[in-house]
Design an enzyme around this catalytic site. Structure first.
Site, PDB file in Angstrom:
ATOM      1  CD  GLU A 192       8.678 -10.739 -30.272  1.00 59.14           C
ATOM      2  OE1 GLU A 192       7.448 -10.801 -30.440  1.00 59.14           O
ATOM      3  OE2 GLU A 192       9.191 -10.637 -29.139  1.00 59.14           O
TER       4      GLU A 192
ATOM      5  NE  ARG B  35      14.723  -4.711 -28.372  1.00 60.44           N
ATOM      6  CZ  ARG B  35      13.718  -3.848 -28.230  1.00 60.44           C
ATOM      7  NH1 ARG B  35      12.610  -4.211 -27.637  1.00 60.44           N
ATOM      8  NH2 ARG B  35      13.821  -2.629 -28.695  1.00 60.44           N
TER       9      ARG B  35
ATOM     10  CG  HIS C 263       6.550  -6.789 -28.694  1.00 60.91           C
ATOM     11  ND1 HIS C 263       7.456  -7.348 -29.537  1.00 60.91           N
ATOM     12  CD2 HIS C 263       7.195  -5.786 -28.085  1.00 60.91           C
ATOM     13  CE1 HIS C 263       8.610  -6.679 -29.456  1.00 60.91           C
ATOM     14  NE2 HIS C 263       8.461  -5.738 -28.574  1.00 60.91           N
TER      15      HIS C 263
END
Length: 147
Positions: A95, A66, A122
């Protein structure tokens, strides 16, 4: 390659491929740290400059967990000070590029300009099996919507 692993909540998971160690032993021996943790109140911003300084030597950092476990600012500071040799980032502190704060924009641009920082989109958790599962879930939802 020798693979060391630390898990705060699991014990006796060692195998032929993985050596279970304490957090302190991990920090004293690793050359590359690959992070695989969920985002919790305990892991958010865990990798501070001080925590990274406690490693025995400069390391390469891979974050596929994360983004919020380490901020752009901390990454840049650790890279500037030679605490990190480089970083591979599959996840980001934020993000959504359009929602970066002015500080995040500045720090991200600094990271993006470094030759020892690599970004991936990602996808580190994607496997052939996960791709099939996602598609199965989507088909199920589409069928339900049109039933």
């Amino acid at each position: 390659m020798r693979v060391l692993a630390f898990d705060k909540y699991k014990i006796d998971f060692q195998s032929k491929q993985v050596e279970e160690v304490s957090w302190e032993k991990l920090k004293s021996e690793v050359d590359i740290l690959s992070i695989h943790v969920p985002l919790t109140s305990e892991t958010r911003d865990f990798f501070t400059l001080e925590e990274l300084k406690s490693f025995a030597k400069p390391i390469w950092l891979i974050n596929t967990a994360r983004g919020e476990v380490i901020s752009f600012r901390e990454l840049n500071a650790a890279l500037d000070q030679g605490i990190l040799r480089g970083a591979v980032l599959d996840v980001l502190e934020n993000e959504k590029f359009q929602k970066f704060s002015s500080e995040q924009k500045e720090e991200f641009e600094k990271l993006a300009g470094r030759e020892n920082v690599v970004f991936s989109p990602h996808v580190a958790g994607w496997t052939f099996e996960s791709y099939i599962k996602i598609n199965q879930v989507l088909v199920k939802k589409i069928r339900k919507a049109f039933a």
